[in-house]
Design a protein around this motif. Sequence first.
Motif, PDB file in Angstrom:
ATOM      1  N   ARG A   1     -11.217  -2.402  -2.049  1.00 31.12           N
ATOM      2  CA  ARG A   1      -9.900  -1.778  -2.063  1.00 31.12           C
ATOM      3  C   ARG A   1      -9.376  -1.579  -3.488  1.00 31.12           C
ATOM      4  O   ARG A   1      -8.600  -0.664  -3.751  1.00 31.12           O
ATOM      5  CB  ARG A   1      -8.927  -2.622  -1.248  1.00 31.12           C
ATOM      6  CG  ARG A   1      -7.631  -1.899  -0.928  1.00 31.12           C
ATOM      7  CD  ARG A   1      -6.965  -2.493   0.272  1.00 31.12           C
ATOM      8  NE  ARG A   1      -5.756  -1.766   0.625  1.00 31.12           N
ATOM      9  CZ  ARG A   1      -5.022  -2.039   1.677  1.00 31.12           C
ATOM     10  NH1 ARG A   1      -5.382  -3.023   2.495  1.00 31.12           N
ATOM     11  NH2 ARG A   1      -3.931  -1.358   1.944  1.00 31.12           N
TER      12      ARG A   1
ATOM     13  N   ASN B   1      -5.483   3.144   8.120  1.00 29.00           N
ATOM     14  CA  ASN B   1      -5.005   2.576   6.869  1.00 29.00           C
ATOM     15  C   ASN B   1      -3.707   1.797   7.095  1.00 29.00           C
ATOM     16  O   ASN B   1      -2.741   2.332   7.664  1.00 29.00           O
ATOM     17  CB  ASN B   1      -4.781   3.687   5.838  1.00 29.00           C
ATOM     18  CG  ASN B   1      -6.071   4.382   5.462  1.00 29.00           C
ATOM     19  OD1 ASN B   1      -7.063   3.732   5.138  1.00 29.00           O
ATOM     20  ND2 ASN B   1      -6.079   5.706   5.531  1.00 29.00           N
TER      21      ASN B   1
ATOM     22  N   SER C   1       0.811  -1.200   0.000  1.00 26.66           N
ATOM     23  CA  SER C   1       0.000   0.000   0.000  1.00 26.66           C
ATOM     24  C   SER C   1       0.843   1.248   0.000  1.00 26.66           C
ATOM     25  O   SER C   1       0.719   2.102  -0.854  1.00 26.66           O
ATOM     26  CB  SER C   1      -0.937   0.006   1.218  1.00 26.66           C
ATOM     27  OG  SER C   1      -1.807  -1.090   1.141  1.00 26.66           O
TER      28      SER C   1
ATOM     29  N   LYS D   1      -9.344   9.224  -0.891  1.00 25.26           N
ATOM     30  CA  LYS D   1      -8.309   8.195  -0.838  1.00 25.26           C
ATOM     31  C   LYS D   1      -7.032   8.621  -1.536  1.00 25.26           C
ATOM     32  O   LYS D   1      -6.038   7.883  -1.544  1.00 25.26           O
ATOM     33  CB  LYS D   1      -8.847   6.903  -1.441  1.00 25.26           C
ATOM     34  CG  LYS D   1     -10.044   6.359  -0.662  1.00 25.26           C
ATOM     35  CD  LYS D   1     -10.727   5.234  -1.384  1.00 25.26           C
ATOM     36  CE  LYS D   1     -11.899   4.693  -0.560  1.00 25.26           C
ATOM     37  NZ  LYS D   1     -12.904   5.723  -0.255  1.00 25.26           N
TER      38      LYS D   1
ATOM     39  N   GLY E   1      -6.962  -3.348   7.089  1.00 19.59           N
ATOM     40  CA  GLY E   1      -6.331  -3.299   5.784  1.00 19.59           C
ATOM     41  C   GLY E   1      -5.190  -4.280   5.637  1.00 19.59           C
ATOM     42  O   GLY E   1      -4.767  -4.595   4.514  1.00 19.59           O
TER      43      GLY E   1
ATOM     44  N   HIS F   1      -6.046   9.484   4.230  1.00 19.89           N
ATOM     45  CA  HIS F   1      -5.298   8.325   3.748  1.00 19.89           C
ATOM     46  C   HIS F   1      -3.911   8.201   4.391  1.00 19.89           C
ATOM     47  O   HIS F   1      -3.341   7.115   4.427  1.00 19.89           O
ATOM     48  CB  HIS F   1      -5.172   8.389   2.217  1.00 19.89           C
ATOM     49  CG  HIS F   1      -4.191   9.409   1.732  1.00 19.89           C
ATOM     50  ND1 HIS F   1      -4.477  10.748   1.714  1.00 19.89           N
ATOM     51  CD2 HIS F   1      -2.929   9.282   1.244  1.00 19.89           C
ATOM     52  CE1 HIS F   1      -3.440  11.414   1.230  1.00 19.89           C
ATOM     53  NE2 HIS F   1      -2.477  10.540   0.939  1.00 19.89           N
TER      54      HIS F   1
END
Length: 509
Positions: free
Chosen positions: A403, A235, A201, A319, A491, A277
Amino acid sequence: MTMEERGNIAIKHALKALWKRHLLEEGAHGPAFAALARPLASQGLEWKDKVETLELELQQCYKAQARLSEQLVVEVAESRTTKALVQEQEAKLAHLQTELTQARDECTQLKGTLEEKVNALDLVIGENKGLRAQLEEMTLKAKNLEAENKMLVDRWMLQKMQDAERLNEVNALYEDLMDQLKANGIAQLARQQVDGVVRQSEAGAEYFSESSIPSSCKHRIHAHDGGCGSILFENNSHRLISGGHDQTVKIWDTNTGTLSLTLHGCLGSVLDLAITHENRSIIAASSSNNLYVWDVATGRIRHTLTGHTNKVCAVDASKVSSRHVVSAAYDRTMKVWDLQKGYCINTLISHSNCNSLCFGMDGQTICSGHVDGNLRLWDSQTGRLMSEVAAHSNAITSVCLSRSGNVVLTSGRDNLHNLFDMRTLEVCGTMRANGNKVATNWSRSCISPDDGYVVAGSTDGSISIWSRSRGDIVNTLKEDALPVLSCAWSGLGKCLASADKNGTVCIWN
């Protein structure tokens, strides 16, 4: 002298009169009795007549005496009755005199009380007049202050507009730079997504391939008094954020089940949560018609976003940008906010109240679920409604974007959980179960980070987990019998969290 004494005296006088009459009659008849004693031969017929006449008179006298005696008895009885009536009337008269005395005393007391009340009333009237005069004076001052305040507000707004114009010039340059960075970031994010499974990520984030199906409760936490309506994970973190009816937002370490931080300052129940985010700011939607923005590092409120006229029930953060936040309230509006400026930059109006919403992966599209059961897509910059679809036969309670950004999950009061393709808004999956019933208009469901599973709570306290590919239930979790209001999947794909109506948060793995 009493009536009885008077009666006795009258009786004595009557007896004396009778006795005198008897003596007179005996004296008058004496010669007659003497003549009768003599031989009858020497008496004449006239004496015989006299005797008969006198005997007749004597009988009449005896009869008269009997009548008088009877009359005397009747009069004595009547006198006694009259005496009893007189005594009764005297007793009543005494009682009435006593009551009259008491009434006079009460009247005197009432007169005194009346005088006191009149004096008190005069005092209150005087005070009222004084207060009225003060009120008029204060009203005049308030009007003057209001006019002065209005003038100051006008001056402040003029200054604010001038400052905004200067800021817009700076922000235009900043947004141009951000657009370039955003384009580079989207390209990088697209390279990081393979078949909906996020391999990495952000820099420093953990690697994972698949989400594991939870089977047991690791921690059971009483997080909020009065209920917990919203939870979400930071996140790419194992820290959980929860908001409840006790007007607090709390951050939990799901590895240990301990409380890391409590955020105060919200003036109403927390109905929904969002986080930027980069995990720097937490935004809470509140029943007080406002949104509250905290700085996670300091735990202090950065902004209080005002503008909605009814309770704010949904919120989400962009996001791709740390600036933009979208909210929905029961005033039939959705507002886009700029966190750097601290105020609303656009308002979207819908004819049906929105229960849940989320930003698309492009940072511009907004997905909203409404009370009329429709799913709508909006352009956040222009406020234009791009498309809509009848997603449920009853109110939509939850909207969750996968996602990968290609699929959006909606849950409704018809107890269905539908998956829609974001590009075409066509149904690509429907999840249902006989025992799974949506609890409220704001019950939140979620998709696993690898987009492989759908999770939804129920009114009986159970949590159903469906396989997205097969469409069947792979596991059912249950800890309590209270309705589950919200579900969130980390996540990192390692744990699931749920919150119930009693304010209890369960961590599953």
